[in-house]
Motif scaffolding. Structure first.
Motif, PDB file in Angstrom:
ATOM      1  N   ASP A 187       0.851  -1.196   0.000  1.00 13.75           N
ATOM      2  CA  ASP A 187       0.000   0.000   0.000  1.00 13.75           C
ATOM      3  C   ASP A 187       0.889   1.250   0.000  1.00 13.75           C
ATOM      4  OD1 ASP A 187      -1.932   1.896   0.202  1.00 13.75           O
ATOM      5  OD2 ASP A 187      -2.524   1.405   2.251  1.00 13.75           O
ATOM      6  N   ASP A 188       1.333   1.656  -1.208  1.00 12.34           N
ATOM      7  CA  ASP A 188       2.116   2.881  -1.403  1.00 12.34           C
ATOM      8  C   ASP A 188       3.261   2.999  -0.384  1.00 12.34           C
ATOM      9  OD1 ASP A 188       2.826   5.126  -2.718  1.00 12.34           O
ATOM     10  OD2 ASP A 188       1.024   6.263  -2.256  1.00 12.34           O
ATOM     11  N   PRO A 189       4.226   2.019  -0.377  1.00 11.05           N
ATOM     12  CA  PRO A 189       5.260   2.026   0.664  1.00 11.05           C
ATOM     13  C   PRO A 189       6.471   2.901   0.327  1.00 11.05           C
ATOM     14  CG  PRO A 189       5.468   0.069  -0.674  1.00 11.05           C
ATOM     15  CD  PRO A 189       4.313   0.830  -1.233  1.00 11.05           C
ATOM     16  N   PHE A 190       6.509   3.515  -0.879  1.00 13.92           N
ATOM     17  CA  PHE A 190       7.737   4.182  -1.312  1.00 13.92           C
ATOM     18  C   PHE A 190       7.658   5.698  -1.205  1.00 13.92           C
ATOM     19  CE2 PHE A 190       7.858   0.354  -4.321  1.00 13.92           C
ATOM     20  CZ  PHE A 190       8.467  -0.426  -3.350  1.00 13.92           C
ATOM     21  N   THR A 191       6.894   6.223  -0.246  1.00 13.67           N
ATOM     22  CA  THR A 191       6.723   7.674  -0.144  1.00 13.67           C
ATOM     23  C   THR A 191       8.003   8.394   0.270  1.00 13.67           C
ATOM     24  OG1 THR A 191       5.934   7.370   2.124  1.00 13.67           O
ATOM     25  CG2 THR A 191       4.275   7.448   0.385  1.00 13.67           C
ATOM     26  N   ASN A 192       8.943   7.686   0.935  1.00 13.06           N
ATOM     27  CA  ASN A 192      10.174   8.329   1.412  1.00 13.06           C
ATOM     28  C   ASN A 192      11.342   8.129   0.456  1.00 13.06           C
ATOM     29  OD1 ASN A 192       9.019   9.246   3.848  1.00 13.06           O
ATOM     30  ND2 ASN A 192       9.207   7.191   4.715  1.00 13.06           N
ATOM     31  N   LEU A 193      11.135   7.461  -0.687  1.00  9.92           N
ATOM     32  CA  LEU A 193      12.228   7.127  -1.596  1.00  9.92           C
ATOM     33  C   LEU A 193      12.377   8.204  -2.671  1.00  9.92           C
ATOM     34  CD1 LEU A 193      11.823   4.435  -0.137  1.00  9.92           C
ATOM     35  CD2 LEU A 193      12.222   3.261  -2.300  1.00  9.92           C
ATOM     36  N   ASP A 194      13.603   8.413  -3.090  1.00  9.79           N
ATOM     37  CA  ASP A 194      13.832   9.326  -4.219  1.00  9.79           C
ATOM     38  C   ASP A 194      13.543   8.584  -5.523  1.00  9.79           C
ATOM     39  OD1 ASP A 194      16.050   7.712  -4.789  1.00  9.79           O
ATOM     40  OD2 ASP A 194      17.390   8.984  -3.606  1.00  9.79           O
ATOM     41  N   ASP A 195      13.645   9.314  -6.650  1.00 14.33           N
ATOM     42  CA  ASP A 195      13.249   8.733  -7.936  1.00 14.33           C
ATOM     43  C   ASP A 195      14.063   7.501  -8.293  1.00 14.33           C
ATOM     44  OD1 ASP A 195      11.428  10.718  -8.124  1.00 14.33           O
ATOM     45  OD2 ASP A 195      12.612  11.993  -9.455  1.00 14.33           O
ATOM     46  N   LYS A 196      15.361   7.521  -7.997  1.00 19.70           N
ATOM     47  CA  LYS A 196      16.217   6.392  -8.387  1.00 19.70           C
ATOM     48  C   LYS A 196      15.892   5.165  -7.549  1.00 19.70           C
ATOM     49  CE  LYS A 196      20.966   5.353  -9.680  1.00 19.70           C
ATOM     50  NZ  LYS A 196      22.364   5.851  -9.768  1.00 19.70           N
ATOM     51  N   LYS A 197      15.707   5.360  -6.242  1.00 15.80           N
ATOM     52  CA  LYS A 197      15.376   4.215  -5.383  1.00 15.80           C
ATOM     53  C   LYS A 197      14.013   3.652  -5.748  1.00 15.80           C
ATOM     54  CE  LYS A 197      18.142   5.381  -1.281  1.00 15.80           C
ATOM     55  NZ  LYS A 197      18.780   6.597  -1.791  1.00 15.80           N
ATOM     56  N   ILE A 198      13.065   4.542  -6.092  1.00 15.75           N
ATOM     57  CA  ILE A 198      11.741   4.057  -6.505  1.00 15.75           C
ATOM     58  C   ILE A 198      11.864   3.219  -7.776  1.00 15.75           C
ATOM     59  CG2 ILE A 198       9.503   4.791  -7.434  1.00 15.75           C
ATOM     60  CD1 ILE A 198       9.616   7.160  -5.538  1.00 15.75           C
ATOM     61  N   LYS A 199      12.673   3.692  -8.725  1.00 15.03           N
ATOM     62  CA  LYS A 199      12.838   2.983  -9.994  1.00 15.03           C
ATOM     63  C   LYS A 199      13.422   1.597  -9.761  1.00 15.03           C
ATOM     64  CE  LYS A 199      15.070   3.462 -14.515  1.00 15.03           C
ATOM     65  NZ  LYS A 199      15.963   4.303 -15.340  1.00 15.03           N
ATOM     66  N   GLU A 200      14.460   1.498  -8.925  1.00 14.74           N
ATOM     67  CA  GLU A 200      15.097   0.208  -8.669  1.00 14.74           C
ATOM     68  C   GLU A 200      14.176  -0.700  -7.867  1.00 14.74           C
ATOM     69  OE1 GLU A 200      17.866  -0.767 -10.032  1.00 14.74           O
ATOM     70  OE2 GLU A 200      18.019   1.165 -11.037  1.00 14.74           O
ATOM     71  N   SER A 201      13.427  -0.119  -6.904  1.00 14.93           N
ATOM     72  CA  SER A 201      12.510  -0.928  -6.098  1.00 14.93           C
ATOM     73  C   SER A 201      11.397  -1.499  -6.973  1.00 14.93           C
ATOM     74  CB  SER A 201      11.915  -0.090  -4.965  1.00 14.93           C
ATOM     75  OG  SER A 201      12.921   0.383  -4.096  1.00 14.93           O
ATOM     76  N   LEU A 202      10.877  -0.701  -7.916  1.00 18.80           N
ATOM     77  CA  LEU A 202       9.834  -1.195  -8.802  1.00 18.80           C
ATOM     78  C   LEU A 202      10.359  -2.266  -9.753  1.00 18.80           C
ATOM     79  CD1 LEU A 202       7.932   2.119  -9.621  1.00 18.80           C
ATOM     80  CD2 LEU A 202       7.125   0.204  -8.250  1.00 18.80           C
ATOM     81  N   LYS A 203      11.638  -2.117 -10.200  1.00 21.66           N
ATOM     82  CA  LYS A 203      12.238  -3.181 -11.007  1.00 21.66           C
ATOM     83  C   LYS A 203      12.250  -4.490 -10.235  1.00 21.66           C
ATOM     84  CE  LYS A 203      15.354  -0.483 -13.991  1.00 21.66           C
ATOM     85  NZ  LYS A 203      16.781  -0.210 -14.303  1.00 21.66           N
ATOM     86  N   LEU A 204      12.624  -4.384  -8.949  1.00 21.80           N
ATOM     87  CA  LEU A 204      12.673  -5.575  -8.105  1.00 21.80           C
ATOM     88  C   LEU A 204      11.279  -6.186  -7.966  1.00 21.80           C
ATOM     89  CD1 LEU A 204      14.135  -7.503  -6.206  1.00 21.80           C
ATOM     90  CD2 LEU A 204      13.831  -5.827  -4.370  1.00 21.80           C
ATOM     91  N   LEU A 205      10.242  -5.358  -7.735  1.00 21.48           N
ATOM     92  CA  LEU A 205       8.886  -5.881  -7.579  1.00 21.48           C
ATOM     93  C   LEU A 205       8.399  -6.555  -8.865  1.00 21.48           C
ATOM     94  CD1 LEU A 205       7.060  -3.083  -5.556  1.00 21.48           C
ATOM     95  CD2 LEU A 205       7.970  -5.251  -4.734  1.00 21.48           C
ATOM     96  N   ASN A 206       8.701  -5.958 -10.025  1.00 19.58           N
ATOM     97  CA  ASN A 206       8.285  -6.569 -11.285  1.00 19.58           C
ATOM     98  C   ASN A 206       9.008  -7.895 -11.527  1.00 19.58           C
ATOM     99  OD1 ASN A 206       6.421  -4.800 -13.171  1.00 19.58           O
ATOM    100  ND2 ASN A 206       7.735  -3.377 -12.025  1.00 19.58           N
ATOM    101  N   ARG A 207      10.248  -7.970 -11.054  1.00 21.02           N
ATOM    102  CA  ARG A 207      10.998  -9.224 -11.196  1.00 21.02           C
ATOM    103  C   ARG A 207      10.412 -10.309 -10.294  1.00 21.02           C
ATOM    104  NH1 ARG A 207      17.603  -9.623 -10.852  1.00 21.02           N
ATOM    105  NH2 ARG A 207      17.775 -11.872 -11.224  1.00 21.02           N
TER     106      ARG A 207
END
Length: 890
Positions: free
Chosen positions: A853-873
């Motif tokens: 439930d929207d856990p990435f509110t404290n992440l910058d754009d790069k961390k969000i991008k890498e975290s989403l890559k991980l979730l899609n993987r």
């Protein structure tokens, strides 16, 4: 497992909502306030229900938060699949858990499942609600996790011992609480060991106070004797005062009534002064008051009547005066006009009856369109019907010919297969075998027996072989001739069937073209055969002819009725059109005379009533104006309270008059009675009254009562002191008993301390078995996010580790720090990796869903991008549901 779909009837602010889940990564992008958190909580509630607690003053529970405010039914369903099958959970939630309902069905068969209970979440995920929220369910601003006993049991694969391990914290807390019960050092609630020590010290201190309490008891005894002597003296004084009061009471019985009358006279005089101010302009007579009250009652009647008329006028529709400026039609005119309108309606109904019905007219229009290109004759239809019959026969003939052709072809193929086989008869083979045997016998006879006989047998056998070969050749040639003849015969028969089929097809094609050309003139529904289409044309043609005849017949009937209708309508409209014009109605164009007459009659009656009401209003207003002025002139003479209404002001004048006259009468009577008493008796006001003497007696009673209380209190204190002296004499034995109890408590406290240490070590030993897989998972996921192509945080992945309670630790520059030394964004990254590692260890076989439930509110754009890559993987192996409110986090 995988989620398939869900339906939310009403949950929080979401109602009548359906969602179908995809395999892999499901992203749900909605703005703030849409209900993303509500959606995620709904998924969890379908498996684990909603928590309930009767005490919700300190904390708002999920049940209270998500129950609909309008009281509608809360709940829905969710469809999911596991290795065992596909299921549908249906739940509703009430104000308490007793009001909840639960059912689970096999989603394929629809049969209710019995292998699951309302604790379906624990039965599928093998963890309780708290552990579910700390593993696969990741709410907003809560990426971090912590260890629970249910997670211990799940990761240790100790399902059989789950109940014992799940209660570990309870057991450890019980041991700690038991030890604390002995060792707690609190002033308010000390432990047993501390309490017994304090009790021993207290007993020793009390024993040292024994001499002091003995001296205090002796002093209290002397004080009680002294106060008892004072009490006896006050009792004697009270008896003397009672005798004096009795003597004075006899005298005051004569003066009591006199004093009361003087007080009453003074009070009545003061009251009279107030009413003299009120009636400064004079006291009105009874006739004047009666006339004033009657005038007020009449005025009230007029005001009530006027108010009722005006309210009736306001409730009714406004009066429409325009049609009646010249005159109002009388009742006889309305009766005549209504009669004429009724005749018009009858004529219209008769004319309307002379027309085709709406359904018949619609059918006739459709049939005219259907036969727009061609209206067939009976001969044409009969010819086409015959052609369709012939087509049916030819199609059946072609089908039979094809069957015969297939049969002949099959027979020919079978014959050819049989002819390919050897055509040598069995007797030829048998004869050849016998001849060979004869030759062998001949050779044997010629060598071992008689040479002549063997030679004869041998020659005979050779001759038989030659004859057999000749016979085989002749019979084979004859068989070949027969096969050729049979093959030619089959070919001729097959050719005849094929020619017959071609001829029939040509004839069938001509008939089809003829029928298609005829049917192309009509818009037909699809049918299985042409015969059905022709039958449809025949049925519609009959209906078409019947409707045309009926239309012509009714048209002739309507001509006379229309003439009468036109004359009567002109006569009526000429009379009532002047009244219709102010309404903006043109009856010649719009019609509707019957409804207009009803409206005109209603407005005429209303206008007549309005005229009568206006006259009545004028009469009431004139009366009210006159009476109001009369009452006002009288009321201005008296200082009544102007805030009261008119009737109350008049009533106050009448009441004050009655009170004033009664007061004057009472004053005169009191003056006469006081003068008569003073003439008859001597009055001396310097002697103490009975009241004064009784006041002295009351003071003595209070002193006696106070001394009695003091004596009772001192006796209680003396009794308490004596009991304390007696208690302190037994303290030495109590001290010995408490010292024995202290030794027992020390022994129990030491045993509980050792038990607690043992349980703690056992827990650490149990957790150490699965800590390494968690560490490996954390490093793996950190490597995917913070690796060579990741965010480059500057920390080594090996510097991160998890302790026994799943807290994140960082080894840096030779010291170990907690996760709070990291930035909030990087704390969330590491917490996400620890969560994913925990899920891998918890569920190695059955892959559960992952809800974020929207856990990435404290992440910058790069961390969000890498975290989403991980979730899609991860979503390639595990279904993931991801809620967010901003496109930048997708």
């Amino acid at each position: 497992m995988k989620l398939i779909s869900c339906y939310i009837a009403h949950f929080g602010k979401i109602n009548d909502f359906k969602y179908d889940f995809n395999e892999g990564f499901n992203s749900i992008l909605e703005e703030n306030g849409w209900g993303k958190t509500t959606f995620s909580v709904f998924i969890k509630a379908m498996f684990y229900g909603l928590e309930y607690s009767p005490n919700t003053k300190k904390k708002l529970m999920e049940r209270n938060h998500y129950l609909p405010w309008d009281g509608s039914l809360c709940g829905g369903n969710i469809v999911f699949s596991t290795k065992e099958g596909q299921y549908r959970i249906e739940r509703t939630f009430g104000k308490t858990d007793k009001d909840d309902t639960f059912a689970i069905y096999d989603n394929v068969t629809g049969i209710e499942c019995t292998e699951f209970t309302s604790n379906v979440g624990e039965e599928i995920f093998k963890v309780d609600r708290d552990s579910f929220e700390k593993s696969v369910y990741i709410p907003q601003l809560s990426l971090g996790t912590s260890m629970t006993d249910s997670l211990n049991a799940k990761m240790g694969n100790l399902a059989a011992a789950k109940d014992d391990i799940s209660n570990f914290d309870v057991a450890l807390k019980t041991v700690k609480d038991a030890r604390t019960e002995y060792t707690r050092n609190s002033k308010i609630n000390p432990g047993k060991l501390v309490a017994v020590k304090q009790e021993i010290n207290k007993c020793k201190e009390d024993f040292e106070k024994l001499p002091i309490f003995e001296e205090s008891a002796e002093a209290m005894s002397c004080l009680v004797e002294e106060k008892q002597a004072n009490l006896d003296a006050l009792v004697i004084e009270k008896a003397k005062l009672a005798e004096t009061i009795q003597q004075q009471s006899k005298r005051e019985q004569e003066l009591g009534a006199y004093r009361i009358q003087k007080e009453n006279l003074n009070q009545e005089i003061e009251k009279a002064k107030e009413f003299e101010v009120f009636f400064a302009a004079g006291v009105p007579s009874d006739d004047e008051m009666a006339m004033l009250e009657q005038t007020e009652r009449d005025l009230t009647v007029h005001e009530r009547a006027l108010r009722g008329i005006k309210e009736d006028i306001q409730r009714e529709n406004p009066v429409f005066e325009a049609p009646f400026k010249e005159r109002i039609p009388d009742i006889s005119e309305f009766d005549l006009w209504n009669k004429m309108a009724a005749n018009l309606s009858e004529l219209r109904a008769k004319a309307e009856h002379s027309k085709l019905s709406e359904e018949s007219n619609k059918q006739l229009t459709e049939l005219k369109f259907f036969f727009g290109k061609l209206v067939p004759t009976d001969e044409q239809l009969a010819e086409i019907e015959h052609a369709t019959t012939v087509i049916t026969g030819l199609e059946a003939q072609i089908s039979q010919s094809n069957d015969r052709l297939k049969s002949l072809t099959a027979e020919r193929d079978i014959m050819e297969k049989l002819n390919k086989k050897s055509s040598i008869k069995i007797w030829h083979i048998l004869g050849t075998v016998l001849l060979v045997i004869f030759i062998i016998f001949g050779i044997v006879f010629s060598q071992y027996l008689d040479n002549n006989l063997g030679r004869i047998v041998e020659i005979g056998s050779i001759v038989a072989v030659v004859l057999d070969v000749l016979i085989l050749f002749i019979s084979g040639r004859r068989a070949r001739v027969n096969r050729i003849k049979e093959a030619k015969d089959y070919e001729e028969r097959i050719q005849e069937e094929e020619d017959s089929i071609e001829i029939t097809k040509l004839e069938l094609r001509e008939l089809f073209e003829k029928c298609d050309e005829f049917l192309s003139n009509y818009l037909l529904t699809r049918a299985d055969t042409m015969q059905e289409n022709v039958y449809e044309i025949r049925r519609k043609l009959d209906q078409y002819k019947h409707l045309l005849e009926e239309e012509q017949s009714r048209h002739q009937e309507a001509e006379g009725t229309l003439d009468q209708l036109a004359d009567l309508q002109l006569e009526l409209y000429t009379k009532i059109q002047p009244f219709a014009t102010p309404y903006g109605i043109n009856l010649y164009e719009m019609g509707g005379e019957y409804e207009f007459l009803a409206k005109l009659k209603k407005d005429a009656d209303r206008y007549a009533d309005y005229l009568e009401e206006s006259e009545e209003i004028a009469r009431h207003e004139n009366s009210i104006k006159t009476m109001t002025a009369d009452i006002k002139n009288i009321l201005e003479k008296f200082p009544v309270d102007r805030s009261l209404d008119r009737a109350e002001q008049i009533q106050s004048i009448s009441a004050n008059k009655r009170y004033y006259l009664a007061i004057n009468e009472r004053i005169a009577n009191l003056r006469d009675e006081i003068a008569a008493f003073e003439t008859k008796h001597a009055v001396d006001d310097n002697v103490l009254s009975v009241d004064d003497l009784q006041q002295q007696q009351k003071s003595l009673d209070e002193q006696i009562m106070e001394l009695n209380k003091q004596i009772l209190q001192e006796r209680d204190n003396l009794s308490t002191a004596l009991e304390e002296v007696e208690r302190l004499t037994d303290v030495s034995e109590q001290i010995e008993r408490l010292e024995v109890q202290e030794k027992e408590f020390k022994k129990s406290a030491e045993l509980l301390t050792k038990t607690e240490d043992f349980l703690q070590k056992a827990r650490e030993s149990f957790q150490a078995k699965y800590m390494q897989p968690l560490q490996n998972g954390l490093h793996k996921y950190l490597g995917l996010i913070d690796g060579p192509t990741g965010t480059h945080s500057g920390y080594s992945i090996e510097d991160f580790e998890l302790d026994m309670d799943l807290n994140i630790k960082l080894s840096y520059s030779g010291s170990t720090k907690g996760a709070e030394y990291l930035s909030q964004g990087y704390q969330d990254v590491v917490a996400l990796c620890s969560r994913l590692a925990l899920v891998d260890v918890l569920y190695p076989d059955e892959k559960p869903i992952l809800i974020l439930d929207d856990p990435f509110t404290n992440l910058d754009d790069k961390k969000i991008k890498e975290s989403l890559k991980l979730l899609n993987r991860i979503a390639k192996d595990r279904q993931t549901v991801y809620f967010t409110c901003h496109e930048s986090r997708l």
